[in-house]
Design a protein around this motif. Sequence first.
Motif, mmCIF file in Angstrom:
data_model
loop_
_atom_site.group_PDB
_atom_site.id
_atom_site.type_symbol
_atom_site.label_atom_id
_atom_site.label_comp_id
_atom_site.label_asym_id
_atom_site.label_seq_id
_atom_site.Cartn_x
_atom_site.Cartn_y
_atom_site.Cartn_z
ATOM 1 N N SER A 161 0.825 -1.212 0.000
ATOM 2 C CA SER A 161 0.000 0.000 0.000
ATOM 3 C C SER A 161 0.856 1.259 0.000
ATOM 4 N N THR A 162 2.139 1.104 -0.202
ATOM 5 C CA THR A 162 3.050 2.243 -0.189
ATOM 6 C C THR A 162 2.817 3.126 -1.411
ATOM 7 N N PRO A 163 3.144 4.418 -1.304
ATOM 8 C CA PRO A 163 3.008 5.312 -2.458
ATOM 9 C C PRO A 163 3.946 4.887 -3.588
ATOM 10 N N VAL A 164 3.540 5.193 -4.808
ATOM 11 C CA VAL A 164 4.344 4.888 -5.989
ATOM 12 C C VAL A 164 4.456 6.160 -6.824
ATOM 13 N N LEU A 165 5.654 6.440 -7.316
ATOM 14 C CA LEU A 165 5.866 7.571 -8.217
ATOM 15 C C LEU A 165 6.283 7.030 -9.574
ATOM 16 N N ILE A 274 -6.338 5.070 1.632
ATOM 17 C CA ILE A 274 -6.152 5.285 0.199
ATOM 18 C C ILE A 274 -4.707 5.015 -0.185
ATOM 19 N N ARG A 275 -4.529 4.309 -1.293
ATOM 20 C CA ARG A 275 -3.183 4.182 -1.867
ATOM 21 C C ARG A 275 -2.990 5.304 -2.873
ATOM 22 N N VAL A 276 -1.870 6.004 -2.768
ATOM 23 C CA VAL A 276 -1.571 7.118 -3.656
ATOM 24 C C VAL A 276 -0.534 6.684 -4.688
ATOM 25 N N ILE A 277 -0.896 6.851 -5.954
ATOM 26 C CA ILE A 277 0.044 6.657 -7.050
ATOM 27 C C ILE A 277 0.151 7.992 -7.781
ATOM 28 N N ALA A 278 1.350 8.523 -7.852
ATOM 29 C CA ALA A 278 1.579 9.819 -8.489
ATOM 30 C C ALA A 278 2.384 9.624 -9.763
ATOM 31 N N VAL A 303 9.480 6.401 -2.283
ATOM 32 C CA VAL A 303 9.630 5.072 -1.680
ATOM 33 C C VAL A 303 9.720 4.013 -2.778
ATOM 34 N N VAL A 304 8.805 4.074 -3.758
ATOM 35 C CA VAL A 304 8.828 3.136 -4.884
ATOM 36 C C VAL A 304 8.751 3.937 -6.187
#
Length: 458
Positions: A161-165, A274-278, A303-304
């Motif tokens: 569930s970590t953020p992804v860029l 909420i999982r955030v994907i940017a 982070v990812v």
Amino acid sequence: MSNMILIVDDEEDIRTSLGGILEDEGYLVVTAENGTDAIDVVREEVPDLVLLDIWMPGMDGIQTLGQIKQLFPEMTVVMMSGHGTIETAVRATRLGAFDFIEKPFSLDKLLITVGNAIKLKELRKENLVLRLSAQKEHDLVGATPAMESLRLSIQRVASASTPVLITGEPGVGKELSARVIHYLGSRRDRPFVTINCMAIPADLLYAELFGYERDGGPEGAAHKRGRFDLADGGTIFLDEIQELPVDVQTELLRVLSENSFERQGGQRPVRCDIRVIAATSRSLEAAREAGSFLEDLYHRLQVVPLHICPLRERLADIPLLVRHFVNQFHQREGWEPMQFSAEVLELMQGYEWPGNVRELKNVVERILIMVAGPVVTAGDLPELLPSLASTAAPEDGGGEQCSLTAARQQFEREFIQQRLAVCGWDLERAALSLGLERTSLHRKLVQYHLTPEKGTGA
């Protein structure tokens, strides 16, 4: 094909009478007199529904239910008993039983329960088909090392569930990659909400993302839920995140660190999961160094990090992408399928594709609409895609482009025009005379600007 129902009961009279009723309703019936035989039948036949008696010698119904669910967790099982208790019914339900019916049977109750159980089975099957279809729709297409590496990275991060860029040029497929992450993860059945931060005025972004309360909204509006409310439990995709104003960045950082936010004009935190994907097509590091992007938020999003290379760096994937877009178009529009010749694919692989995969998809669909015939050839390209055709156009001794393509097109145009005139512009007859589908002939008319009014199409 009839649905198969397995009846498991130690009383032969019940197996016979119940089987007869269900066969009269059109079901295919198999029977077993004990739990051990039932497990064997389940392994061999995989029935659509199991009617399972609770009180049987040896392995009772509850034990049999447990073993069936271990073998086939999605199998629908209805428990039967002549002297059941609430405790037994609760235990069976916890083990995954669909329903519980009592003996002696009410015929109406029995048939309603069986009908509902079969419907559940069909709904599960349809849901599986839709899920597989959705996954296929969101497949990452490509076999180059760059795509294999991206696909592997996405599979690793999807379950977290970590953020992804996601970084990459416009049109490379950043939103598609975000959707793949969502559909491969545990949130696949929850909302996937997208927002392009560049498409909304900066002074409206806070209210759009987080909503507002009382007089916090425009024109005195009292209350509105934002995109983060809509995405609760699922995933939010923030495209071109570098465009977020600092106050919105601050609230986004709060979401990532505290799982809460405040609406515009609100006085209390709103909890969220909420999982955030940017995504960004620019350098966030440059924005951070310039002071327009918060340092803490930058590190949270890093982070990812995933990078998607431009199409010009994986040109070997173009034939696979073209086939994928052709299949998508065919399924959506219902037109007859078309193929791209090897020469056309070679031309496509010699082009730089500044608009990346998005440009390729648009080009493929334009060709499918405008070109007639089952095969797209190099002769179809100059008028539609002069920049693409010129990338590999040969030259003759005089330094001019080879005229064979133009001559072929001119002959085809005149030939079609002649047949149309002979047929009195009856498109059905003309298509039959030319050996074309009517839709193919229509696309040729568009391509060559041929109309009955103009005659020559000039």
